[in-house]
Design a protein around this motif. Structure first.
Motif, mmCIF file in Angstrom:
data_model
loop_
_atom_site.group_PDB
_atom_site.id
_atom_site.type_symbol
_atom_site.label_atom_id
_atom_site.label_comp_id
_atom_site.label_asym_id
_atom_site.label_seq_id
_atom_site.Cartn_x
_atom_site.Cartn_y
_atom_site.Cartn_z
ATOM 1 N N GLN A 65 0.830 -1.203 0.000
ATOM 2 C CA GLN A 65 0.000 0.000 0.000
ATOM 3 C C GLN A 65 0.867 1.256 0.000
ATOM 4 N N SER A 74 2.346 1.757 -3.310
ATOM 5 C CA SER A 74 1.318 2.121 -4.292
ATOM 6 C C SER A 74 0.997 3.609 -4.222
ATOM 7 N N ARG A 75 0.942 4.131 -2.990
ATOM 8 C CA ARG A 75 0.604 5.544 -2.807
ATOM 9 C C ARG A 75 1.626 6.472 -3.459
ATOM 10 N N TRP A 86 -0.050 -4.700 -9.343
ATOM 11 C CA TRP A 86 0.554 -5.610 -8.369
ATOM 12 C C TRP A 86 0.882 -6.959 -8.994
ATOM 13 N N TRP A 115 -8.695 0.671 1.006
ATOM 14 C CA TRP A 115 -9.173 0.030 -0.218
ATOM 15 C C TRP A 115 -9.643 1.019 -1.286
ATOM 16 N N MET A 122 -6.549 1.994 -2.921
ATOM 17 C CA MET A 122 -5.919 0.872 -3.613
ATOM 18 C C MET A 122 -6.674 0.470 -4.877
ATOM 19 N N VAL A 169 -5.570 0.485 -8.539
ATOM 20 C CA VAL A 169 -4.621 -0.479 -9.104
ATOM 21 C C VAL A 169 -5.069 -0.879 -10.521
#
Lengths: 559, 91
Positions: free
Chosen positions: A203, A206-207, A214, A230, A233, A236
């Motif tokens: 996470q 990802s930020r 992923w 979520w 996220m 994604v």
């Protein structure tokens, strides 16, 4: 996006093409480093190189450098002494993160010139554990790898765009190597250097990127919790899953949380990619993959990711539909013979999981006087409830009755082991030999220590009471509770370990048992030692109340 | 044979069944003297019957007469097995 073919990655330096951050690396730097490594390997007369580097960019440099120098590369599965010994005769040099091996920055030679790599001369060997557990080498040419990354780009390149590739799997195996290293390198997508094995790290990474995808495995995907952001996220671009079967329930949960199904990849080191699916029961073969079946129904694979003309026999039974897609029916090597009768373990496992009480099930053969089946189970909430209310025998008898509808009496499991979670290995797999070792082993007698901490001389332990504790059978088998004498014994044993107590047991004081402790409970244990009086204070607590407490008297320490 | 001896033989045979067949979560008190051992009932199968035959012969030093027609009837329940063992054992 600007695609560069795998064999042309070292042709010319492209400073504007970023590869990764922390530390930053662009294509021109990668180009120079790889060609320096190539020069160094050539100068040392190395022909065969074993590589294990945790950093995906370092691995890319080592691979490209070795190929440029005409050096074949082995990616060992680990660096255990036995593994090293196993390959010692086939390797001239080990290039790893370990201090006694060669390091990437040992190769500071003036670089070789850029060149196109030879698709058929450049070689890579992967290692996998065969079904017997014996390590096995699988040789690939650059051509096979190049074909595979091009097929992946054709399928998903557009949707991924400039997504940063974030991986939870190691690059040492085919899936991580293709998805985290070779494919993004060719596509010009940024990568995260490190393997991020925890959801929280995934996470955080990802930020940091406006677009991301992923490369994950079921081990992580099925354990992602509500603690994650979520909504954030769900940006994604794609969630890849491979390495083992993703439970349908985990796929469904990802769909709810991310508004997209994970993309599951079916393949192995031997076969390369075979097929993929996204929220569908049927698998879609990759472009150019030709499937057939042998007389047992096992899937046979020919593809551009295999040597020309090779047909790879898998151990997966399949049913191929008219449109070329297929359904997997379980592994054929998991069909066992019991007293001359063939029994499909996956079929029975699926039957077990349809019962409300069972979250996950694995079967194995228990070889005693006769061969019979044993079941390794993770109970669901309701299964744990049934165990607590009615005891182990009632639980296993009910499950045996349930299975009677699916198989002959002969195949009904006789041995049961209840575990909190399946003990998957680092590749997310549970080898058959491990299942069978657990089934033949004794039931646990000690608690599972989930966490422990010390403050002001007092220890706080978080314990799981194993659902299958051996003591639950003797005491009130129909309503299992943790016997008081066992609670005292655990406190004493853990106290001895953590506080280095050596005194002999000399009695107990003010013992109080207030709440029942039952299978599967998570409880806290507090331990404090009063050295002056030789007393070990203990208290077990559940979420709301004290379960028991008391003092254990210890005699003078043994000399 | 006295009642006490019969009771102890019955218990021994139950322990032998549990041990020889590796039954989990079952104690001697869970097996009724007259309970059907095979098929329904305790749920043992024909391979268990073979195993149990071997175990009984070994433990009590007796022979199951291979030619007699009714041999397997002795394996109906613990009580019938106890009677069989008693009859076969040297006095």
């Amino acid at each position: 996006m600007n695609w560069i073919k795998l064999e042309r990655l070292l042709l010319k330096a492209l400073p504007a093409r970023a590869i990764c951050q922390a530390p930053a690396l662009d294509h021109a730097q990668l180009h120079e480093c790889a060609l320096s490594v190539a020069a160094g390997l050539q100068a040392r007369g190395i022909n065969r190189l074993a590589v294990q580097l945790e950093d995906a960019a370092d691995l890319a440099i080592a691979l490209l450098g070795a190929w440029r120098a005409g050096v074949s590369v082995l990616l060992p599965s680990d660096l255990q002494p036995q593994t090293r010994q196993r390959w010692a005769g086939e390797v001239d040099l080990w290039l790893t993160d370990q201090p006694d091996d060669a390091q990437l920055n040992d190769f500071q030679q003036p670089p070789l010139s850029g060149a196109e790599l030879d698709l058929d001369q450049c070689r890579l060997s992967l290692c996998t554990s065969g079904s017997s557990g014996e390590p096995k080498r699988i040789d690939k040419t650059l051509r096979q790898l190049a074909n595979e990354v091009e097929a992946l780009e054709q399928l998903w390149g557009t949707g991924l765009g400039e997504a940063c590739i974030i991986g939870s799997v190691a690059t040492q195996h085919i899936y991580g190597l293709l998805f985290r290293v070779l494919w993004p390198l060719c596509a010009g997508r940024p990568i995260v250097r490190r393997q991020l094995a925890f959801a929280e790290d995934l996470q955080r990474a990802s930020r940091e990127h406006p677009a991301f995808a992923w490369v994950a495995s079921p081990a992580l995907l099925k354990r992602m919790g509500d603690n994650l952001d979520w909504p954030a996220m769900s940006a994604v671009r794609r969630v890849f899953s491979s390495g083992g079967a993703l439970p349908a329930e985990a796929a469904q949960r990802l769909k709810q949380r991310l508004q997209q199904w994970p993309t599951e990849i079916l393949g192995s080191s031997e076969t390369g990619g075979i097929a993929w699916r996204q929220g569908e029961p049927l698998w879609q073969p990759f472009a150019g993959v030709e499937l057939s079946q042998d007389s047992d129904g096992a899937l046979l694979v020919a593809s551009p990711y295999l040597p020309v003309g090779r047909i790879e026999h898998t151990a997966d039974a399949a049913r191929i539909a008219a449109d070329g897609r297929f359904e997997l029916l379980g592994r054929l090597d998991r069909i066992v013979k019991l007293e001359e009768k063939r029994v499909s373990l996956p079929m029975l496992e699926q039957a077990l999981v349809t019962h409300d009480w069972v979250a996950e099930a694995r079967l194995g053969v228990v070889q005693e006087n006769r061969a019979s089946l044993g079941a390794l189970l993770v109970l669901s909430e309701s299964g744990l409830f049934a165990l607590r209310e009615h005891g182990r025998r009632s639980l296993t008898e009910t499950l045996r009755q349930h299975l009677r509808e699916h198989c002959e009496a002969l195949a009904l499991p006789r041995r049961w082991r209840l575990v909190r979670q399946l003990p998957l290995n680092s590749q997310g797999k549970l080898p058959q030999a491990d299942i069978e070792a657990l089934l033949i082993g004794d039931r646990p007698k000690a608690p599972e220590v989930l966490a422990q901490a010390q403050t002001d001389g007092e220890w706080h332990l978080q314990l799981n009471v194993p659902p299958d504790l051996a003591y639950f059978s003797g005491h009130f088998p129909k309503a299992p509770v943790l016997p008081g004498v066992v609670q005292v014994e655990w406190a004493l044993n853990l106290g001895r370990q953590l506080l280095n107590l050596t005194g002999a047991f000399a009695g107990m004081e003010v013992l109080k048992f207030q709440q029942l402790v039952r299978p599967g409970d998570e409880i806290q244990l507090h331990l404090r030692f009063d050295a002056e009086r030789g007393k070990l204070y203990f208290a077990y607590r559940n979420a709301t109340a004290t379960c028991s407490s008391g003092r254990i008297l210890l005699g003078a320490p043994h000399a | 044979m006295s009642e006490l001896n019969t009771a102890s033989l019955v218990r021994d045979i139950k322990l032998l069944i549990i041990d020889a067949l590796g039954l989990e979560d079952i104690g001697p008190d869970d097996i009724g003297d007259e309970q059907t051992l095979f098929g329904e009932g305790l749920g043992l199968d024909s391979v268990d019957a073979l195993e149990l035959g071997l175990a009984i012969q070994k433990k009590y030093g007796i022979k199951i007469d291979a030619d007699a027609k009714d041999t397997r009837n002795h394996f109906t329940s613990v009580a019938s097995l106890a009677a069989f063992v008693t009859a076969k054992q040297p006095a």
